[in-house]
Each structure stands twice: as C-alpha cells, then as structure tokens.
Write a protein that holds these residues in place. Structure first.
Motif, PDB file in Angstrom:
ATOM      1  N   LEU A 135       3.158  -9.764   2.868  1.00 32.80           N
ATOM      2  CA  LEU A 135       2.830  -8.652   3.756  1.00 32.80           C
ATOM      3  C   LEU A 135       3.146  -7.337   3.036  1.00 32.80           C
ATOM      4  N   TRP A 136       2.414  -6.288   3.388  1.00 31.10           N
ATOM      5  CA  TRP A 136       2.641  -4.989   2.749  1.00 31.10           C
ATOM      6  C   TRP A 136       3.942  -4.379   3.237  1.00 31.10           C
ATOM      7  N   GLN A 137       4.714  -3.906   2.298  1.00 31.37           N
ATOM      8  CA  GLN A 137       5.998  -3.267   2.574  1.00 31.37           C
ATOM      9  C   GLN A 137       5.947  -1.863   1.967  1.00 31.37           C
ATOM     10  N   PRO A 138       6.248  -0.813   2.743  1.00 37.49           N
ATOM     11  CA  PRO A 138       6.247   0.533   2.156  1.00 37.49           C
ATOM     12  C   PRO A 138       7.330   0.668   1.085  1.00 37.49           C
ATOM     13  N   MET A 139       7.024   1.396   0.050  1.00 40.82           N
ATOM     14  CA  MET A 139       7.989   1.677  -1.005  1.00 40.82           C
ATOM     15  C   MET A 139       9.097   2.536  -0.407  1.00 40.82           C
TER      16      MET A 139
ATOM     17  N   ASP B 227      -2.888   7.272   5.471  1.00 38.68           N
ATOM     18  CA  ASP B 227      -3.087   7.154   6.920  1.00 38.68           C
ATOM     19  C   ASP B 227      -3.819   8.351   7.514  1.00 38.68           C
ATOM     20  N   GLY B 228      -4.393   9.187   6.670  1.00 32.06           N
ATOM     21  CA  GLY B 228      -5.092  10.385   7.148  1.00 32.06           C
ATOM     22  C   GLY B 228      -4.282  11.647   6.946  1.00 32.06           C
ATOM     23  N   THR B 229      -2.958  11.476   6.777  1.00 28.48           N
ATOM     24  CA  THR B 229      -2.098  12.646   6.541  1.00 28.48           C
ATOM     25  C   THR B 229      -1.182  12.456   5.345  1.00 28.48           C
ATOM     26  N   VAL B 230      -0.684  11.240   5.160  1.00 32.07           N
ATOM     27  CA  VAL B 230       0.286  10.969   4.107  1.00 32.07           C
ATOM     28  C   VAL B 230      -0.191   9.795   3.260  1.00 32.07           C
ATOM     29  N   SER B 231      -0.003   9.903   1.951  1.00 32.47           N
ATOM     30  CA  SER B 231      -0.324   8.804   1.047  1.00 32.47           C
ATOM     31  C   SER B 231       0.979   8.110   0.667  1.00 32.47           C
ATOM     32  N   TRP B 232       0.966   6.785   0.642  1.00 32.80           N
ATOM     33  CA  TRP B 232       2.190   6.024   0.429  1.00 32.80           C
ATOM     34  C   TRP B 232       1.916   4.835  -0.484  1.00 32.80           C
ATOM     35  N   ALA B 233       2.916   4.469  -1.289  1.00 33.92           N
ATOM     36  CA  ALA B 233       2.817   3.274  -2.123  1.00 33.92           C
ATOM     37  C   ALA B 233       3.390   2.089  -1.357  1.00 33.92           C
ATOM     38  N   GLU B 234       2.733   0.947  -1.469  1.00 35.00           N
ATOM     39  CA  GLU B 234       3.196  -0.264  -0.804  1.00 35.00           C
ATOM     40  C   GLU B 234       3.175  -1.424  -1.798  1.00 35.00           C
ATOM     41  N   TYR B 235       4.035  -2.403  -1.567  1.00 30.80           N
ATOM     42  CA  TYR B 235       4.094  -3.576  -2.432  1.00 30.80           C
ATOM     43  C   TYR B 235       4.067  -4.845  -1.592  1.00 30.80           C
ATOM     44  N   ALA B 236       3.645  -5.932  -2.231  1.00 30.62           N
ATOM     45  CA  ALA B 236       3.568  -7.220  -1.552  1.00 30.62           C
ATOM     46  C   ALA B 236       4.963  -7.833  -1.480  1.00 30.62           C
ATOM     47  N   LYS B 237       5.406  -8.098  -0.272  1.00 27.71           N
ATOM     48  CA  LYS B 237       6.724  -8.698  -0.084  1.00 27.71           C
ATOM     49  C   LYS B 237       6.553 -10.086   0.530  1.00 27.71           C
ATOM     50  N   PRO B 238       7.201 -11.098  -0.074  1.00 27.78           N
ATOM     51  CA  PRO B 238       7.057 -12.458   0.465  1.00 27.78           C
ATOM     52  C   PRO B 238       7.936 -12.681   1.698  1.00 27.78           C
ATOM     53  N   TYR B 239       7.371 -13.386   2.662  1.00 31.37           N
ATOM     54  CA  TYR B 239       8.104 -13.784   3.862  1.00 31.37           C
ATOM     55  C   TYR B 239       7.879 -15.272   4.072  1.00 31.37           C
ATOM     56  N   LYS B 240       8.945 -15.987   4.430  1.00 31.39           N
ATOM     57  CA  LYS B 240       8.806 -17.408   4.737  1.00 31.39           C
ATOM     58  C   LYS B 240       8.217 -17.538   6.134  1.00 31.39           C
ATOM     59  N   CYS B 241       7.186 -18.335   6.227  1.00 25.86           N
ATOM     60  CA  CYS B 241       6.513 -18.552   7.499  1.00 25.86           C
ATOM     61  C   CYS B 241       6.275 -20.058   7.637  1.00 25.86           C
ATOM     62  N   LYS B 242       7.112 -20.698   8.424  1.00 29.88           N
ATOM     63  CA  LYS B 242       7.096 -22.154   8.564  1.00 29.88           C
ATOM     64  C   LYS B 242       7.287 -22.794   7.205  1.00 29.88           C
ATOM     65  N   ASN B 243       6.277 -23.465   6.664  1.00 30.81           N
ATOM     66  CA  ASN B 243       6.461 -24.151   5.390  1.00 30.81           C
ATOM     67  C   ASN B 243       5.660 -23.508   4.248  1.00 30.81           C
ATOM     68  N   ARG B 244       5.398 -22.213   4.352  1.00 29.96           N
ATOM     69  CA  ARG B 244       4.670 -21.510   3.293  1.00 29.96           C
ATOM     70  C   ARG B 244       5.172 -20.077   3.172  1.00 29.96           C
ATOM     71  N   ILE B 245       4.727 -19.417   2.122  1.00 30.59           N
ATOM     72  CA  ILE B 245       5.081 -18.012   1.887  1.00 30.59           C
ATOM     73  C   ILE B 245       3.871 -17.156   2.232  1.00 30.59           C
ATOM     74  N   VAL B 246       4.108 -16.105   3.011  1.00 31.59           N
ATOM     75  CA  VAL B 246       3.063 -15.148   3.374  1.00 31.59           C
ATOM     76  C   VAL B 246       3.453 -13.802   2.773  1.00 31.59           C
TER      77      VAL B 246
END
Length: 173
Positions: free
Chosen positions: A56-60, A35-54
């Motif tokens: 989104l990035w989740q910080p470790m 983000d310009g100051t800190v480096s961070w690891a993120e992973y893909a986390k599934p979220y139910k959104c109506k009738n599908r899975i989306v």
C-alpha cells in the motif's frame, strides 16, 4: 529497518523504481502524488494480510519529502534509481555506519535517532533556528525550541553575553 539486516552485499540492495500514480502499488516502488494543492512522495509499504503480503502507498515522512519529492520526480518510470556503481557505493556507506559509531565510542542507534542528534548539534553550533526547522521538515520553529533546545541550554557557556556586549557598545548599559 529490519530489512537492512538482510543486506550482506551490494547485490542484496533492491532495485527501487518510480511508477506512475495510476499503476498499482508494487514492491520496491515509489511515486509522486499530487492532490491538486500539494505534491508528495510515496513509497510501497508491505502489510501482512492473512497469508500474503499486500503493498500500500505510504507517504514519505515530512522531513524526507523535500528530498525524495525532487529525486523521484527526476527519475524515469520503470528504471532503477541506482546503477551498479552507485549501489556498490551505497552498500559501502551502509557497512561503515556501525563500525564508525563503535570507533567513535557511540552506541548503535536507529537512523531516525540521528536526526535528533543532528538537531541538537546544529542548535549547539548556533545555526539559524529557521534553517534547522526546515532541515527537520518542521513547518514552525516551536517544536525545535520545545523538544531540542532544552538539551543545549547555555551551549556557548556565554548565554546573554552577546546582548550585554551590544548594549555596552551602544552606550545603553
């Protein structure tokens, strides 16, 4: 952790990959984010959104970021993190956890709970509180003393003994 229940062989372990920060989030992917100051690891986390899975990035979590940030940075884009041999080894480790706990007479526990056990055992072994706090991903030792230390009061059965010995050696007491 429910996803782990569906892993019955090494081939059930998904291929985790590193993708670019500019790429859309997708299943089984990781990225590093700066983000310009800190480096961070993120992973893909599934979220139910109506009738599908989306996805989104989740910080470790903080206590894992130190490890994953370096690990993910060292990976090649689009290449699975584990080869077949490493995947088989990981599966063997996963299979061994609960039988080992049972053999030791310990109850099943979530992996997150083992970090609490590790913290208490490190305190009981008189490890440096700064080291333990860093290992847990805490930025200060205050949490260590407030949360974990009460479980190991007088762990050595000699609280105050070392101080008294030092005072006697120096002729102060």
């Amino acid at each position: 952790m429910n996803a782990l229940k569906h892993i019955s062989s090494a081939s059930d372990i998904p291929d985790f990959i590193k993708i670019s920060g500019a790429s859309p989030c997708e299943k089984h992917s990781f990225r590093t984010f700066y983000d310009g100051t800190v480096s961070w690891a993120e992973y893909a986390k599934p979220y139910k959104c109506k009738n599908r899975i989306v996805y989104l990035w989740q910080p470790m979590p903080t206590y894992l970021n130190v490890f994953f940030q370096k690990f993910i940075s060292d990976q090649t884009y689009g290449t699975p993190f584990l080869n077949l041999k490493n995947t088989a080894h990981l599966f063997e480790l996963m299979k061994a956890v609960y039988p080992t706990l049972k053999k030791a007479g310990l109850a099943r526990r979530r992996p997150y709970e083992t970090r609490h056990t590790a913290a208490v055992l490190h305190i009981a072994a008189h490890e440096n509180p700064l080291y333990i706090s860093h290992m847990l991903g805490h930025s200060v030792t205050r949490l260590l003393f407030e949360v974990y230390a009460p479980y190991v009061a007088n762990a050595s059965r000699q609280d105050g003994f070392a101080f008294n010995e030092m005072m006697i050696e120096r002729g102060i007491a």
